[in-house]
Design a protein around this motif. Structure first.
Motif, short mmCIF file in Angstrom:
data_model
loop_
_atom_site.label_atom_id
_atom_site.label_comp_id
_atom_site.label_asym_id
_atom_site.label_seq_id
_atom_site.Cartn_x
_atom_site.Cartn_y
_atom_site.Cartn_z
N TYR A 140 -25.29 -10.24 23.85
CA TYR A 140 -24.60 -8.98 23.60
C TYR A 140 -23.14 -9.28 23.26
N GLN A 141 -22.54 -8.40 22.53
CA GLN A 141 -21.16 -8.61 22.12
C GLN A 141 -20.23 -8.59 23.33
N LEU A 142 -19.33 -9.54 23.36
CA LEU A 142 -18.31 -9.59 24.41
C LEU A 142 -17.07 -8.86 23.93
N GLY A 143 -16.42 -8.18 24.86
CA GLY A 143 -15.20 -7.45 24.53
C GLY A 143 -13.97 -8.14 25.08
N GLU A 144 -13.15 -7.39 25.78
CA GLU A 144 -11.88 -7.92 26.27
C GLU A 144 -12.09 -9.03 27.29
N MET A 145 -11.29 -10.07 27.16
CA MET A 145 -11.32 -11.19 28.09
C MET A 145 -9.95 -11.36 28.73
N LYS A 146 -9.94 -11.54 30.06
CA LYS A 146 -8.71 -11.87 30.78
C LYS A 146 -8.97 -13.11 31.63
N VAL A 147 -7.92 -13.88 31.84
CA VAL A 147 -8.03 -15.08 32.65
C VAL A 147 -6.98 -15.01 33.75
N HIS A 148 -7.42 -15.19 35.00
CA HIS A 148 -6.53 -15.05 36.15
C HIS A 148 -6.43 -16.40 36.87
N SER A 149 -5.19 -16.81 37.15
CA SER A 149 -4.95 -18.07 37.84
C SER A 149 -4.14 -17.84 39.11
N MET A 150 -4.22 -18.79 40.03
CA MET A 150 -3.44 -18.73 41.26
C MET A 150 -2.15 -19.53 41.11
N ASN A 151 -1.14 -19.08 41.81
CA ASN A 151 0.12 -19.83 41.91
C ASN A 151 0.68 -19.56 43.30
N ILE A 152 0.09 -20.22 44.30
CA ILE A 152 0.39 -19.95 45.70
C ILE A 152 1.50 -20.88 46.18
N LYS A 153 2.57 -20.29 46.68
CA LYS A 153 3.73 -21.07 47.14
C LYS A 153 3.96 -20.93 48.64
N THR A 154 3.13 -20.14 49.32
CA THR A 154 3.40 -19.81 50.71
C THR A 154 2.69 -20.72 51.71
N GLN A 155 1.85 -21.63 51.24
CA GLN A 155 1.14 -22.52 52.15
C GLN A 155 1.97 -23.77 52.44
N SER A 156 1.70 -24.40 53.58
CA SER A 156 2.43 -25.62 53.94
C SER A 156 2.03 -26.79 53.07
N GLN A 157 0.86 -26.74 52.48
CA GLN A 157 0.39 -27.77 51.56
C GLN A 157 0.44 -27.26 50.14
N ALA A 158 0.63 -28.18 49.20
CA ALA A 158 0.71 -27.81 47.79
C ALA A 158 -0.65 -27.33 47.29
N GLN A 159 -0.63 -26.37 46.41
CA GLN A 159 -1.88 -25.85 45.85
C GLN A 159 -2.55 -26.92 44.99
N PRO A 160 -3.83 -27.20 45.23
CA PRO A 160 -4.54 -28.17 44.40
C PRO A 160 -4.92 -27.58 43.06
N SER A 161 -5.34 -28.42 42.14
CA SER A 161 -5.84 -27.95 40.86
C SER A 161 -7.05 -27.05 41.08
N SER A 162 -7.10 -25.95 40.36
CA SER A 162 -8.21 -25.01 40.54
C SER A 162 -8.64 -24.45 39.19
N ARG A 163 -9.85 -23.93 39.16
CA ARG A 163 -10.35 -23.31 37.95
C ARG A 163 -9.94 -21.84 37.91
#
Length: 338
Positions: A140-163
């Protein structure tokens, strides 16, 4: 920065117009009040092409282990599984890049076009510099696409690479269907240490769906992918009377109630096998959740030869021998949009 693309199968459009049975499907239209679609979701396990970009997992940068010949063999096997499943929509995890998506489309254009079996629309996304992403293929035809990413700065450890989280609409007549394709943080760094990142990915997903519902009360959502969390590791709820929702997803502002076909109304598993086999135990970490006016007519992990053994265990791909398919089983469901 993200690496993303929407492909409208531009290499296939000329041939598409020759087959009316497929053209009616690719318009994304159905006239009945209820619409049924077939849906599959599969972690294809480290599916890299043969070009070395430097972001691949180390073994796939070793030309003594990985080659164009091995890639083409894997490509044929992946298309073999997609053909056998023959669902309207296929969501794949662990795909390296948009070139692999195009290779899949070209493979079907060369082999199966006259059968009207092709997925004429596709989208793909991953984080720039990361190894793998997710792809959605649709008849079926696909319409609007959005891509959402994390950018978490509040944890004691650095955010790992994520999909990233892919949000893409499917154009169906009088139905507002939106797919959310996920691949959450694995437990490879330790289940407890990595759980906080899966929690964050859960909240991103809930917040995006909440925003969508606030703008469109009639939206129907399918949440799918490899969540790296067993169904019973989510917040589960049962004995809800007439309500079918058996999951609670937690957001930063509110929660959502969803339905998982892995569990019945008493909390028992609906299938004898899971989608992933680890340490001699079945895990149900791949999911197809639904939200809104939508029901499952059928659901199962598909454990079929040649990609599964006689004991239903998936035949994982082995780089050294070139044998196997994936260490996950595909999930298949029939969904009725009410």
């Amino acid at each position: 920065m993200r690496n993303l693309v929407i492909l409208f199968s531009f290499l296939l459009l000329t041939a598409c117009n020759q087959f009316s049975t497929f053209s009616s499907n690719s318009d994304g239209l159905q006239s009945s009040e209820n619409v049924s679609i077939s849906f599959s979701c599969w972690n294809a396990q480290t599916f890299f092409d043969s070009e070395c970009d430097g972001t691949e997992y180390e073994d796939f940068q070793n030309l003594a282990k990985w080659s164009q010949e091995k890639y083409l063999t894997r490509l044929s096997r992946l298309c073999e599984v997609m053909t056998a499943l023959d669902t309207d929509i296929v969501v794949l995890e662990e795909i390296e890049n948009a070139s692999v998506v195009q290779d899949i489309a070209n493979q079907f254009a060369g082999n199966n076009w006259s059968h009207g079996k092709n997925w004429s629309y596709a989208c793909f996304a991953k984080e720039e510099g990361s190894a793998i992403g997710c792809a959605v293929f649709s008849k079926y035809q696909l319409g609007e696409m959005k891509v959402h990413s994390m950018n978490i700065k509040t944890q004691s450890q650095a955010q790992p690479s994520s999909r990233p989280l892919i949000q893409v609409s499917v154009l169906l007549e009088n139905k507002n269907l939106v797919i959310f394709a996920n691949h959450w943080k694995s437990k490879s760094s330790g289940e407890e240490a990595s759980e906080i990142w899966r929690d964050w990915q859960e909240s991103v997903l809930v917040d995006r769906i909440t925003d969508l519902i606030n703008s469109n009360q009639d939206v129907i959502c399918v949440l799918c992918g490899d969540f790296n969390r067993d169904v019973k590791e989510f917040v589960c709820k049962f004995n809800n009377g007439d309500k079918s929702e058996n999951m609670v997803f937690r957001g930063t502002k509110n929660n959502l109630e969803l339905y998982s076909p892995w569990l019945d109304s008493s909390g028992a598993y609906t299938t004898e096998i899971g989608s992933y086999y680890y340490d001699k135990n079945w895990e149900r970490i791949d999911h197809i959740f639904v939200l809104g006016n939508i029901k499952f007519s059928a659901f199962s992990p598909r454990a079929t030869s040649p990609w599964a053994a006689n004991n239903y265990v998936p035949k994982a791909y082995k780089l050294y021998s070139g044998e196997g398919y994936s260490d996950h089983l595909p999930l298949v469901g029939i969904l009725t949009l009410l």
